[in-house]
Design an enzyme around this catalytic site. Structure first.
Site, PDB file in Angstrom:
ATOM      1  N   TYR A 144       0.928  -1.205   0.053  1.00  0.00           N
ATOM      2  CA  TYR A 144      -0.118  -0.017   0.177  1.00  0.00           C
ATOM      3  C   TYR A 144       0.728   1.282   0.214  1.00  0.00           C
ATOM      4  CZ  TYR A 144      -3.469   3.336   1.416  1.00  0.00           C
ATOM      5  OH  TYR A 144      -4.463   4.549   1.564  1.00  0.00           O
ATOM      6  N   ASP A 239       9.281   2.810   0.036  1.00  0.00           N
ATOM      7  CA  ASP A 239       8.221   3.337   1.037  1.00  0.00           C
ATOM      8  C   ASP A 239       8.552   2.855   2.489  1.00  0.00           C
ATOM      9  OD1 ASP A 239       5.861   4.294   2.035  1.00  0.00           O
ATOM     10  OD2 ASP A 239       4.185   3.573   0.522  1.00  0.00           O
ATOM     11  N   LYS A 267       3.814   8.873   9.080  1.00  0.00           N
ATOM     12  CA  LYS A 267       3.529   8.460  10.352  1.00  0.00           C
ATOM     13  C   LYS A 267       4.495   8.985  11.662  1.00  0.00           C
ATOM     14  CE  LYS A 267       1.006   4.922   8.424  1.00  0.00           C
ATOM     15  NZ  LYS A 267       0.731   4.060   7.497  1.00  0.00           N
TER      16      LYS A 267
HETATM   17  C1  LIG Z   1       0.036   4.745   5.973  1.00  0.00           C
HETATM   18  C2  LIG Z   1       0.963   4.299   4.680  1.00  0.00           C
HETATM   19  C3  LIG Z   1       0.577   5.298   3.583  1.00  0.00           C
HETATM   20  C4  LIG Z   1      -0.121   6.244   3.332  1.00  0.00           C
HETATM   21  O1  LIG Z   1       0.304   7.194   4.265  1.00  0.00           O
HETATM   22  P1  LIG Z   1      -1.120   8.335   4.698  1.00  0.00           P
HETATM   23  O2  LIG Z   1      -0.513   9.444   5.577  1.00  0.00           O
HETATM   24  O3  LIG Z   1      -2.387   7.299   5.229  1.00  0.00           O
HETATM   25  O4  LIG Z   1      -1.465   8.780   3.452  1.00  0.00           O
HETATM   26  C5  LIG Z   1       1.741   5.015   2.579  1.00  0.00           C
HETATM   27  N1  LIG Z   1       2.585   3.751   2.400  1.00  0.00           N
HETATM   28  C6  LIG Z   1       2.840   3.202   3.412  1.00  0.00           C
HETATM   29  C7  LIG Z   1       3.621   1.855   3.413  1.00  0.00           C
HETATM   30  C8  LIG Z   1       1.992   3.162   4.533  1.00  0.00           C
HETATM   31  O5  LIG Z   1       1.984   2.298   5.417  1.00  0.00           O
END
Ligand SMILES: *Cc1c(COP(=O)(O)O)cnc(C)c1O
Length: 429
Positions: A144, A239, A267
């Site tokens: 994701y 990511d 995060k």
């Molecule tokens: C949470 C997450 C996102 C998206 O971040 P948001 O702040 O919710 O837009 C993208 N990549 C990874 C790996 C994530 O865990």
């Protein structure tokens, strides 16, 4: 437990907010029942509108490495607040933030702040496309990267077909530039590259996947990915929105000893406020406006409140040598407890873990990619979730999520959780 107030609030919320929530997983659709409305958090505990108390393992989906409301973050926020909330002009805080991230994550030569993980990955892809003058990119099934159109794509039938949108509102044209490979399968990457020679701008991956449950990439797979990207002039994007500062000071790239070209964060770097960032190689980052032609902007980017909270978190990380050992110990303690419980119950569900990220999959198969994750009994997880909730343990309301431990979880909290895990499983099996 009594959930009367949460139930009332949910009915009210649904009148004004689609599904009553501002992000779909919160609605409990994957596990059934009514979402709890949270009033307050303290350490590893949250308290709902009915005054029920839970030991929780979501940590706002990752940010709360130190639990809720640690004093050093609150203090930083309070003192920043007095100076004003936003200026839309540079502040020294932004330099401090950029410096500390590049100090802790050596592959970061330059970095730009945004307001969410989604923005970070979107901007990283744009920078990679601008830098390489190519359009396509590869992502992995089950990873994701936020909700930008061209990430909401799954593999078409047959390995080499175009991607297919997973959401209405995403166009086929968007899907056409997204190629989808299988996690931990280097051959699936190689064949996509063969078929799209000199057309691929980037490969984006969660080096430790946390959004199909927790699935770490294999060492060989990641190193081959690194080699291929270098050979083919493809920008390798890690990511690390979830794994960054979660699994080590330097994120997954430190754990594996592999440097990507670009990294995305979110995060933890916001200390609980809305933040994202993307950074990496100077030559790629300098394609961004105002240095280069690739447009990227944000009214609230580098917001002083968010920077203060994030800086407080990262400073704490930098200054606490023992932090990740402590997290590892706590998390291993919980893993060992769960595994011991399963042994007693003659079950061998797959449990994966990297540092303080872990996942109990309700399957006895080996889990190393999206397809094997999907062998989990998600319905059984839903029942387990509710059993745990009744016992005062709040887990992610969906099977394919990570369980996060914070420094605020004590041995006593973990023991309670292990006990609840045993009785919940026993009741279910
Ligand atoms: C949470 C997450 C996102 C998206 O971040 P948001 O702040 O919710 O837009 C993208 N990549 C990874 C790996 C994530 O865990």
């Amino acid at each position: 437990m009594n959930y009367t107030k949460s139930e009332k609030l949910f009915e009210e919320a649904k009148k004004y907010i689609p599904g009553g929530v501002n992000s779909p997983v919160r609605a409990f659709n994957a596990v059934g029942g009514t979402p709890l409305f949270i009033e307050r958090g303290e350490g590893c505990r949250i308290f709902d509108a009915d005054k029920n108390e839970y030991i929780e393992y979501i940590g706002s989906w990752g940010p709360h490495l130190f639990g809720h409301n640690p004093k050093f973050i609150l203090d930083a926020l309070k003192s920043s607040l007095e100076n004003g909330t936003s200026f839309g002009a540079p502040t020294e805080l932004e330099i401090k933030m950029a410096k500390i991230i590049s100090e802790l994550v050596p592959s970061i030569e330059k970095i730009r702040m945004v307001n969410s993980g989604t923005e970070a990955t979107m901007s990283a892809i744009r920078a990679a496309r601008g830098f390489t003058n190519r359009n396509k990119f590869i992502k992995f099934e089950g990873c994701y990267h936020g909700h930008a159109d061209y990430f909401l794509i799954k593999a078409g039938s047959g390995a080499l077909t175009f991607g297919v949108p997973t959401s209405p509102g995403v166009t086929a044209a968007n899907a056409a530039d997204t190629l989808v490979a299988d996690y931990n399968d280097i051959n699936s990457v190689k064949s996509l590259i063969q078929e799209n020679k000199n057309e691929i701008a980037a490969i984006i991956i969660e080096p430790i996947a946390g959004n199909m449950g927790v699935i770490p990439a294999s060492n060989d797979f990641l190193s081959e990915l690194r080699e291929i990207c270098t050979e083919e002039g493809i920008v390798l994007i890690f990511d690390e929105v979830m794994s960054g500062f979660r699994v080590a000071k330097g994120g997954a790239q430190e754990v594996y000893g592999i440097a990507p070209d670009i990294t995305t964060f979110g995060k933890i770097i916001g200390g609980g406020l809305p933040v994202g960032a993307f950074g990496g190689r100077k030559d790629i980052m300098d394609t961004l406006a105002p240095v280069g032609p690739v447009y990227q902007a944000g009214t609230l980017s580098g917001n002083p409140l968010a920077m203060s909270a994030g800086l407080a978190a990262l400073t704490h990380i930098k200054e606490n040598e023992n932090l990740y050992n402590v997290l590892e110990k706590k998390s291993k303690y919980l893993e060992d407890g769960f595994k011991e419980n399963m042994k007693k119950l003659n079950k061998s569900y797959a449990m994966t873990r990297v540092g303080s990220m872990s996942c109990l999959f309700f399957t006895e198969e080996h889990v190393n990619n999206f397809a094997s994750a999907l062998t989990s009994d998600a319905k059984l997880y839903g029942q387990y979730f509710h059993k745990m909730l009744e016992k005062g343990i709040y887990l992610a309301p969906a099977q394919f999520e990570s369980m996060f431990i914070s420094t605020a979880h004590t041995t006593e909290d973990l023991d309670k959780t292990i006990e609840a895990n045993y009785s919940s499983l026993k009741e279910l099996l």
